[in-house]
Scaffold this active site. Structure first.
Site, PDB file in Angstrom:
ATOM      1  N   GLY A  18       0.769  -1.242   0.000  1.00  0.00           N
ATOM      2  CA  GLY A  18       0.000   0.000   0.000  1.00  0.00           C
ATOM      3  C   GLY A  18       0.802   1.295   0.000  1.00  0.00           C
ATOM      4  O   GLY A  18       1.687   1.493  -0.833  1.00  0.00           O
ATOM      5  N   ASP A  38       9.157  -4.056   7.739  1.00  0.00           N
ATOM      6  CA  ASP A  38       7.797  -4.600   7.677  1.00  0.00           C
ATOM      7  C   ASP A  38       7.816  -6.012   8.254  1.00  0.00           C
ATOM      8  O   ASP A  38       8.869  -6.648   8.326  1.00  0.00           O
ATOM      9  CB  ASP A  38       7.304  -4.643   6.214  1.00  0.00           C
ATOM     10  CG  ASP A  38       5.782  -4.594   6.106  1.00  0.00           C
ATOM     11  OD1 ASP A  38       5.245  -3.615   5.556  1.00  0.00           O
ATOM     12  OD2 ASP A  38       5.110  -5.543   6.574  1.00  0.00           O
ATOM     13  N   LEU A  53       6.494  -4.701  14.552  1.00  0.00           N
ATOM     14  CA  LEU A  53       6.481  -3.409  15.236  1.00  0.00           C
ATOM     15  C   LEU A  53       5.321  -3.281  16.224  1.00  0.00           C
ATOM     16  O   LEU A  53       4.973  -2.182  16.634  1.00  0.00           O
ATOM     17  CB  LEU A  53       6.403  -2.267  14.198  1.00  0.00           C
ATOM     18  CG  LEU A  53       7.581  -2.173  13.234  1.00  0.00           C
ATOM     19  CD1 LEU A  53       7.301  -1.140  12.139  1.00  0.00           C
ATOM     20  CD2 LEU A  53       8.866  -1.791  13.982  1.00  0.00           C
ATOM     21  N   TYR A 161      -9.006   1.909  16.423  1.00  0.00           N
ATOM     22  CA  TYR A 161      -8.299   2.502  15.279  1.00  0.00           C
ATOM     23  C   TYR A 161      -8.352   4.029  15.367  1.00  0.00           C
ATOM     24  O   TYR A 161      -7.316   4.697  15.244  1.00  0.00           O
ATOM     25  CB  TYR A 161      -8.907   2.022  13.957  1.00  0.00           C
ATOM     26  CG  TYR A 161      -8.155   2.552  12.747  1.00  0.00           C
ATOM     27  CD1 TYR A 161      -6.932   2.010  12.378  1.00  0.00           C
ATOM     28  CD2 TYR A 161      -8.652   3.612  12.005  1.00  0.00           C
ATOM     29  CE1 TYR A 161      -6.221   2.512  11.291  1.00  0.00           C
ATOM     30  CE2 TYR A 161      -7.960   4.117  10.918  1.00  0.00           C
ATOM     31  CZ  TYR A 161      -6.741   3.558  10.556  1.00  0.00           C
ATOM     32  OH  TYR A 161      -6.037   4.063   9.487  1.00  0.00           O
ATOM     33  N   LYS A 165      -5.116   6.607  15.939  1.00  0.00           N
ATOM     34  CA  LYS A 165      -4.696   7.689  15.038  1.00  0.00           C
ATOM     35  C   LYS A 165      -4.793   9.050  15.726  1.00  0.00           C
ATOM     36  O   LYS A 165      -4.034   9.972  15.422  1.00  0.00           O
ATOM     37  CB  LYS A 165      -5.523   7.650  13.748  1.00  0.00           C
ATOM     38  CG  LYS A 165      -5.271   6.379  12.914  1.00  0.00           C
ATOM     39  CD  LYS A 165      -3.799   6.200  12.553  1.00  0.00           C
ATOM     40  CE  LYS A 165      -3.554   5.025  11.628  1.00  0.00           C
ATOM     41  NZ  LYS A 165      -2.129   4.848  11.280  1.00  0.00           N
TER      42      LYS A 165
HETATM   43  N1  LIG Z   1      -5.775   2.814   3.145  1.00  0.00           N
HETATM   44  C1  LIG Z   1      -6.467   3.748   3.761  1.00  0.00           C
HETATM   45  O1  LIG Z   1      -7.637   4.006   3.414  1.00  0.00           O
HETATM   46  C2  LIG Z   1      -5.849   4.549   4.887  1.00  0.00           C
HETATM   47  C3  LIG Z   1      -6.506   5.710   5.308  1.00  0.00           C
HETATM   48  C4  LIG Z   1      -5.962   6.449   6.370  1.00  0.00           C
HETATM   49  C5  LIG Z   1      -4.785   6.031   6.969  1.00  0.00           C
HETATM   50  N2  LIG Z   1      -4.178   4.890   6.538  1.00  0.00           N
HETATM   51  C6  LIG Z   1      -2.940   4.488   7.224  1.00  0.00           C
HETATM   52  O2  LIG Z   1      -1.902   4.371   6.280  1.00  0.00           O
HETATM   53  C7  LIG Z   1      -0.935   3.426   6.739  1.00  0.00           C
HETATM   54  C8  LIG Z   1      -0.630   2.442   5.629  1.00  0.00           C
HETATM   55  O3  LIG Z   1      -1.798   1.687   5.362  1.00  0.00           O
HETATM   56  P1  LIG Z   1      -2.080   1.005   3.954  1.00  0.00           P
HETATM   57  O4  LIG Z   1      -3.384   1.517   3.520  1.00  0.00           O
HETATM   58  O5  LIG Z   1      -0.907   1.129   3.072  1.00  0.00           O
HETATM   59  O6  LIG Z   1      -2.312  -0.503   4.450  1.00  0.00           O
HETATM   60  P2  LIG Z   1      -1.578  -1.865   4.026  1.00  0.00           P
HETATM   61  O7  LIG Z   1      -2.280  -2.932   4.788  1.00  0.00           O
HETATM   62  O8  LIG Z   1      -1.505  -1.971   2.558  1.00  0.00           O
HETATM   63  O9  LIG Z   1      -0.102  -1.678   4.603  1.00  0.00           O
HETATM   64  C9  LIG Z   1       0.203  -1.740   5.974  1.00  0.00           C
HETATM   65  C10 LIG Z   1       1.600  -2.317   6.120  1.00  0.00           C
HETATM   66  O10 LIG Z   1       1.924  -2.304   7.523  1.00  0.00           O
HETATM   67  C11 LIG Z   1       2.574  -3.544   7.799  1.00  0.00           C
HETATM   68  N3  LIG Z   1       2.408  -3.923   9.205  1.00  0.00           N
HETATM   69  C12 LIG Z   1       1.236  -4.152   9.854  1.00  0.00           C
HETATM   70  N4  LIG Z   1       1.493  -4.593  11.096  1.00  0.00           N
HETATM   71  C13 LIG Z   1       2.840  -4.650  11.245  1.00  0.00           C
HETATM   72  C14 LIG Z   1       3.706  -5.026  12.306  1.00  0.00           C
HETATM   73  N5  LIG Z   1       3.248  -5.506  13.475  1.00  0.00           N
HETATM   74  N6  LIG Z   1       5.040  -4.932  12.108  1.00  0.00           N
HETATM   75  C15 LIG Z   1       5.534  -4.511  10.923  1.00  0.00           C
HETATM   76  N7  LIG Z   1       4.773  -4.149   9.868  1.00  0.00           N
HETATM   77  C16 LIG Z   1       3.437  -4.210  10.036  1.00  0.00           C
HETATM   78  C17 LIG Z   1       1.860  -4.566   6.907  1.00  0.00           C
HETATM   79  O11 LIG Z   1       2.598  -5.761   6.742  1.00  0.00           O
HETATM   80  C18 LIG Z   1       1.696  -3.772   5.628  1.00  0.00           C
HETATM   81  O12 LIG Z   1       2.798  -3.928   4.759  1.00  0.00           O
HETATM   82  C19 LIG Z   1      -1.540   2.780   7.989  1.00  0.00           C
HETATM   83  O13 LIG Z   1      -0.975   3.373   9.137  1.00  0.00           O
HETATM   84  C20 LIG Z   1      -3.008   3.117   7.876  1.00  0.00           C
HETATM   85  O14 LIG Z   1      -3.644   3.155   9.121  1.00  0.00           O
HETATM   86  C21 LIG Z   1      -4.677   4.151   5.503  1.00  0.00           C
END
Ligand SMILES: NC(=O)c1ccc[n+]([C@@H]2O[C@H](COP(=O)([O-])OP(=O)(O)OC[C@H]3O[C@@H](n4cnc5c(N)ncnc54)[C@H](O)[C@@H]3O)[C@@H](O)[C@H]2O)c1
Length: 265
Positions: A18, A38, A53, A161, A165
């Protein structure tokens, strides 16, 4: 103008998927050496540290491995995160406590003029209303104590969640204040983004609500649209941006605010 980041070393957590993957790709394209962190192994060839993490211990071990690869770094993009469909302890562990422990462990390694960007969310826009709970949680010296202190608070555990945040928004201010004049710390608050987490958000917040929001803005953001803002915050163009949150939601908050004003008129 895009920055030339040749010679820079940048840490990106959540680099396997992502927004983190898009951010790692953007920094790499601009010439930086990226060290991804990751729990899953990313595609691609950048330096990588496999880490969990979700705990302070996991975050400290990850920081140690990063230091072995690079004694000094220019910036950290804290992007790893889990949705509210995960157990609440994991949500607060990864999104807040792990993020904080990882950053604090690496702060001494960030070079003068460096930066940190934390991924927050538009769901945290009302964070100031929960300032007391946020500061009580963040103020506990021990992570296990912090988690125990909220276990009977259904407002927090049932909305882990959002609370996570909200903590990231407050933590960003505290980190910026604590490193003033040396390291800039900002957060980015996206609305819905097309990544694997989006389906979890639909399960957590309700499909109709999330799809309704997405249709208002003509689609979810691409991960690259969020990565571009992280890159801006890392660049010299953002040299006086510190302790700020940038909302990247395609105008969703503007729409909601205006609609609420009209309903009360
Ligand atoms: N996608 C959305 O709509 C959105 C909106 C607002 C905020 N966010 C935030 O953006 C950030 C990225 O999210 P994304 O949408 O790319 O999601 P995603 O699920 O595609 O990516 C999240 C990544 O975090 C890693 N991760 C999760 N737990 C972990 C751990 N314990 N140790 C190490 N790595 C870990 C996962 O393996 C993954 O690669 C997050 O913090 C999410 O809360 C996303």
């Amino acid at each position: 103008m895009e920055p030339n980041l040749t010679g820079r070393t940048i840490i990106v957590t959540g680099a396997a998927s992502g927004i983190g993957a898009a951010t790692a790709a953007a920094f790499t394209r601009l010439g930086a050496r990226v060290i991804g962190v990751d729990r899953n192994v990313p595609d691609g060839s950048s330096d990588f540290v496999r880490a969990d993490l979700s705990t302070a211990e996991g975050a400290a071990a990850a920081a140690e491995e990063v230091r072995a690869l690079a004694p000094t770094v220019d910036g950290i993009a804290n992007i790893a995160g889990v949705p509210g469909t995960a157990p609440w302890r994991t949500v607060l562990g990864v999104n807040v406590l792990g993020l904080r422990a990882f950053t604090e462990a690496l702060l001494p390694s960030i070079s003068e003029g460096g930066w940190v960007v934390n991924l927050a969310s538009n769901v945290a826009d009302g964070w100031a209303a929960r300032e007391t709970q946020i500061h009580a949680f963040l103020g506990r010296a021990d992570d296990a104590d912090a988690l125990t202190s909220v276990e009977d608070d259904a407002e927090i555990t049932g909305n882990s969640y959002r609370f996570s945040k909200e903590c990231v928004r407050a933590l960003t201010l505290a980190q910026a204040a604590g490193t003033l004049g040396r390291v800039r710390v900002n957060s980015v608050s996206p609305g819905p983004v097309s990544t694997p987490i989006l389906d979890d958000f639909k399960r957590d917040h309700g499909t109709a609500k999330v799809e309704g929001a997405i249709s208002l803005t003509g689609g979810a953001a691409s991960p690259e649209a969020i990565a571009d803002v992280v890159v801006f915050l890392a660049s010299p163009a953002a040299r006086w941006v510190n302790g700020s949150d940038i909302r990247v939601d395609g105008g969703l908050a503007a729409h909601r605010y205006t609609e609420a004003v009209q309903q009360h008129a």
